[in-house]
Design an enzyme around this catalytic site. Structure first.
Site, PDB file in Angstrom:
ATOM      1  N   SER A 118       1.309  -0.869  -0.666  1.00  0.00           N
ATOM      2  CA  SER A 118      -0.272   0.355  -0.083  1.00  0.00           C
ATOM      3  C   SER A 118       1.090   1.680   0.088  1.00  0.00           C
ATOM      4  CB  SER A 118      -0.864   0.132   1.313  1.00  0.00           C
ATOM      5  OG  SER A 118      -0.772  -0.028   2.065  1.00  0.00           O
ATOM      6  N   HIS A 139      -2.162  -3.074  -6.701  1.00  0.00           N
ATOM      7  CA  HIS A 139      -2.972  -2.929  -5.664  1.00  0.00           C
ATOM      8  C   HIS A 139      -4.074  -3.102  -5.736  1.00  0.00           C
ATOM      9  CE1 HIS A 139      -3.361   0.592  -1.936  1.00  0.00           C
ATOM     10  NE2 HIS A 139      -2.808  -0.227  -1.179  1.00  0.00           N
ATOM     11  N   GLU A 151      -4.711  -0.494  -8.633  1.00  0.00           N
ATOM     12  CA  GLU A 151      -4.353   0.817  -8.607  1.00  0.00           C
ATOM     13  C   GLU A 151      -2.857  -0.200  -9.377  1.00  0.00           C
ATOM     14  OE1 GLU A 151      -3.285   2.610  -5.150  1.00  0.00           O
ATOM     15  OE2 GLU A 151      -2.913   4.735  -6.377  1.00  0.00           O
ATOM     16  N   ASN A 189      -3.673   6.246  -1.333  1.00  0.00           N
ATOM     17  CA  ASN A 189      -3.620   6.292   0.084  1.00  0.00           C
ATOM     18  C   ASN A 189      -2.863   8.371   0.030  1.00  0.00           C
ATOM     19  OD1 ASN A 189      -4.045   4.634   1.436  1.00  0.00           O
ATOM     20  ND2 ASN A 189      -2.607   2.602   0.922  1.00  0.00           N
TER      21      ASN A 189
HETATM   22  N1  CAA Z   1     -16.679  -9.920  -0.017  1.00  0.00           N
HETATM   23  C1  CAA Z   1     -17.654 -10.864  -0.652  1.00  0.00           C
HETATM   24  N2  CAA Z   1     -18.499  -9.898  -0.493  1.00  0.00           N
HETATM   25  C2  CAA Z   1     -19.056  -8.707   0.252  1.00  0.00           C
HETATM   26  C3  CAA Z   1     -17.296  -8.844   1.325  1.00  0.00           C
HETATM   27  C4  CAA Z   1     -16.144  -9.871   0.811  1.00  0.00           C
HETATM   28  N3  CAA Z   1     -15.545  -9.879   1.863  1.00  0.00           N
HETATM   29  N4  CAA Z   1     -17.848  -7.634   2.217  1.00  0.00           N
HETATM   30  C5  CAA Z   1     -18.811  -7.274   1.532  1.00  0.00           C
HETATM   31  N5  CAA Z   1     -19.249  -8.113   0.305  1.00  0.00           N
HETATM   32  C6  CAA Z   1     -20.578  -7.493  -0.204  1.00  0.00           C
HETATM   33  C7  CAA Z   1     -21.754  -8.010   0.527  1.00  0.00           C
HETATM   34  O1  CAA Z   1     -22.690  -9.407   0.144  1.00  0.00           O
HETATM   35  C8  CAA Z   1     -23.098  -6.498  -0.418  1.00  0.00           C
HETATM   36  O2  CAA Z   1     -23.765  -7.297  -1.111  1.00  0.00           O
HETATM   37  P1  CAA Z   1     -24.491  -6.512  -2.562  1.00  0.00           P
HETATM   38  O3  CAA Z   1     -24.383  -4.845  -2.298  1.00  0.00           O
HETATM   39  O4  CAA Z   1     -25.210  -7.415  -3.129  1.00  0.00           O
HETATM   40  O5  CAA Z   1     -25.819  -6.257  -1.184  1.00  0.00           O
HETATM   41  C9  CAA Z   1     -21.733  -5.607  -0.239  1.00  0.00           C
HETATM   42  O6  CAA Z   1     -20.571  -6.256  -0.211  1.00  0.00           O
HETATM   43  C10 CAA Z   1     -22.039  -4.249   0.980  1.00  0.00           C
HETATM   44  O7  CAA Z   1     -21.807  -5.458   2.009  1.00  0.00           O
HETATM   45  P2  CAA Z   1     -22.772  -5.204   3.325  1.00  0.00           P
HETATM   46  O8  CAA Z   1     -24.254  -4.831   3.099  1.00  0.00           O
HETATM   47  O9  CAA Z   1     -22.438  -5.628   4.197  1.00  0.00           O
HETATM   48  O10 CAA Z   1     -22.155  -4.280   4.250  1.00  0.00           O
HETATM   49  P3  CAA Z   1     -22.279  -2.034   3.329  1.00  0.00           P
HETATM   50  O11 CAA Z   1     -22.843  -2.011   2.782  1.00  0.00           O
HETATM   51  O12 CAA Z   1     -21.936  -1.568   4.849  1.00  0.00           O
HETATM   52  O13 CAA Z   1     -20.985  -2.370   2.498  1.00  0.00           O
HETATM   53  C11 CAA Z   1     -18.431  -2.149   2.422  1.00  0.00           C
HETATM   54  C12 CAA Z   1     -19.508  -2.750   2.934  1.00  0.00           C
HETATM   55  C13 CAA Z   1     -18.720  -2.694   0.696  1.00  0.00           C
HETATM   56  C14 CAA Z   1     -17.432  -2.319   2.915  1.00  0.00           C
HETATM   57  C15 CAA Z   1     -18.767  -0.536   2.128  1.00  0.00           C
HETATM   58  O14 CAA Z   1     -18.829  -0.056   3.469  1.00  0.00           O
HETATM   59  C16 CAA Z   1     -17.715   0.164   1.728  1.00  0.00           C
HETATM   60  O15 CAA Z   1     -17.622   0.079   0.526  1.00  0.00           O
HETATM   61  N6  CAA Z   1     -15.941   0.886   2.421  1.00  0.00           N
HETATM   62  C17 CAA Z   1     -15.552   1.573   2.329  1.00  0.00           C
HETATM   63  C18 CAA Z   1     -14.350   0.504   2.041  1.00  0.00           C
HETATM   64  C19 CAA Z   1     -12.839   1.363   1.290  1.00  0.00           C
HETATM   65  O16 CAA Z   1     -12.740   2.435   1.115  1.00  0.00           O
HETATM   66  N7  CAA Z   1     -11.971   0.217   0.759  1.00  0.00           N
HETATM   67  C20 CAA Z   1     -10.728   0.511   0.775  1.00  0.00           C
HETATM   68  C21 CAA Z   1      -9.817   1.107   1.477  1.00  0.00           C
HETATM   69  S1  CAA Z   1      -7.971   1.794   1.431  1.00  0.00           S
HETATM   70  C22 CAA Z   1      -7.455   0.362   0.592  1.00  0.00           C
HETATM   71  O17 CAA Z   1      -8.057  -0.548   1.004  1.00  0.00           O
HETATM   72  C23 CAA Z   1      -6.326   0.215   0.426  1.00  0.00           C
HETATM   73  C24 CAA Z   1      -5.169   0.456   1.521  1.00  0.00           C
HETATM   74  O18 CAA Z   1      -3.575   0.967   1.350  1.00  0.00           O
HETATM   75  C25 CAA Z   1      -4.981   1.094   2.679  1.00  0.00           C
END
Ligand code: CAA
Length: 296
Positions: A118, A139, A151, A189
């Site tokens: 990351s 990424h 990315e 990031n």
């Molecule tokens: N595997 C498969 N499907 C998953 C899953 C997983 N691990 N986690 C969630 N899902 C699916 C669910 O089944 C659901 O599907 P539908 O839309 O078809 O219903 C969908 O994702 C949404 O899940 P939930 O209803 O359980 O929960 P939510 O609506 O609160 O969404 C989330 C959860 C997708 C995590 C959402 O909150 C989100 O997009 N959050 C932001 C995540 C983000 O910004 N990630 C990047 C972080 S930075 C990074 O990773 C890089 C770094 O270097 C730091």
């Protein structure tokens, strides 16, 4: 490219293995820790069940995905026939340098070596190998099966051919690759972490509480998670280490990690994975409440 080896069975590694296996690739998931491999397979199984329940895949696709996955605790035999290795080990420079120097010795000469880092420089990682033109940043974002972005980071020596092949491969995974150059924090990031850091400074200064800050960003800006919740989700130690890389890389005080973040990491409050961060996850992620330290 058909044979993919993924190194590291943590959150990112199991998500990456899941996505490759679901899209018709043969995947070896490698970790020195057998228990981590078993946990990863359980997580993949659970996430596939969720996808079957939501009719995103059929039960038959779930079976085929699991059949395409194997595990290995030995890196040398696990990468011998790999066309692509995706390294998703712990975010430590010394560890990544050692892994890439070992991969260089044991992978086929034409094998592409990708890292899911990351924040660590792709150019410096590539310099541990005799094939820097074959080293690239891939990424993925957490949760990997859900987030569309890859990315795609070009190191100083990454060749056009390797960049194009990984670009096409990412599309075969149903992802949207975005090509960026190797600068501290890359793009994702570099923009995300100052926002999370600023949310922590806002909390530290008492401008507003945890829920208020998160609600402003969720309802005002349409973010799926508030910044403090997202920091907990990513891991406060990961956020701190990325900010430190950018602070050192640019020498600019705007990346200086907030002292509250530093203290929370030092005291083991790392967010969702440790059970405590800005929120308390002891009743499960869906029932998180503001952590005691931040209650008014
Ligand atoms: N595997 C498969 N499907 C998953 C899953 C997983 N691990 N986690 C969630 N899902 C699916 C669910 O089944 C659901 O599907 P539908 O839309 O078809 O219903 C969908 O994702 C949404 O899940 P939930 O209803 O359980 O929960 P939510 O609506 O609160 O969404 C989330 C959860 C997708 C995590 C959402 O909150 C989100 O997009 N959050 C932001 C995540 C983000 O910004 N990630 C990047 C972080 S930075 C990074 O990773 C890089 C770094 O270097 C730091």
């Amino acid at each position: 490219m058909q044979n993919i080896s993924v190194i590291g069975a943590g959150t990112m590694g199991n998500g990456i293995a899941h996505v490759f296996a679901m899209n018709g690739f043969d995947v070896k998931l490698i970790d020195i820790n057998q228990a981590a491999l078993e946990n990863a397979l359980k997580t993949i199984d659970k996430n596939l069940d969720r996808m079957v329940a939501k009719e995103k895949i059929t039960p038959d696709q779930k079976v085929k995905t699991l059949e395409a996955l194997s595990t290995n605790t030995d890196m040398i035999s696990g990468v011998a026939d790999a066309d692509l290795v995706v390294e998703a080990a712990t975010e430590r420079v010394d560890l990544k340098f050692k892994i890439f120097s070992d991969l260089d010795q044991h992978c086929k000469p034409e094998c592409i070596l990708a890292t899911n880092t990351s924040s660590i420089s792709i150019t410096k990682i590539a310099a541990q190998t005799s094939r820097p033109e074959n080293v690239v940043g891939m990424h993925f974002m957490n949760p990997v099966p859900v987030m569309k972005l890859v990315e795609l980071i070009r190191g100083y020596a990454t060749s056009d051919e390797v960049t194009n092949r990984v670009f096409d491969l990412s599309k075969k995974l149903g992802k949207v690759p975005v090509e960026v150059n190797d600068y501290p924090g890359f793009v994702a990031n570099r923009i995300l972490m100052p926002m999370l850091n600023e949310a922590i400074i806002t909390l530290q200064e008492g401008v507003a509480g945890v829920e208020e800050i998160d609600t402003v960003m969720k309802l005002g800006m349409g973010h799926p998670m508030g910044p403090l919740q997202l920091a907990d989700f990513i891991g406060l130690d990961v956020c701190l280490s990325i900010l430190q890389v950018m602070y050192q890389g640019f020498g600019n005080s705007k990346y200086y990690p907030c002292p509250l973040l530093v203290n929370m990491v030092a005291s083991g409050n790392l967010g969702m994975k440790s059970g405590h961060g800005f929120y308390d996850y002891s009743q499960g992620p869906k029932n998180a409440v503001v952590a005691d330290n931040f209650k008014k």
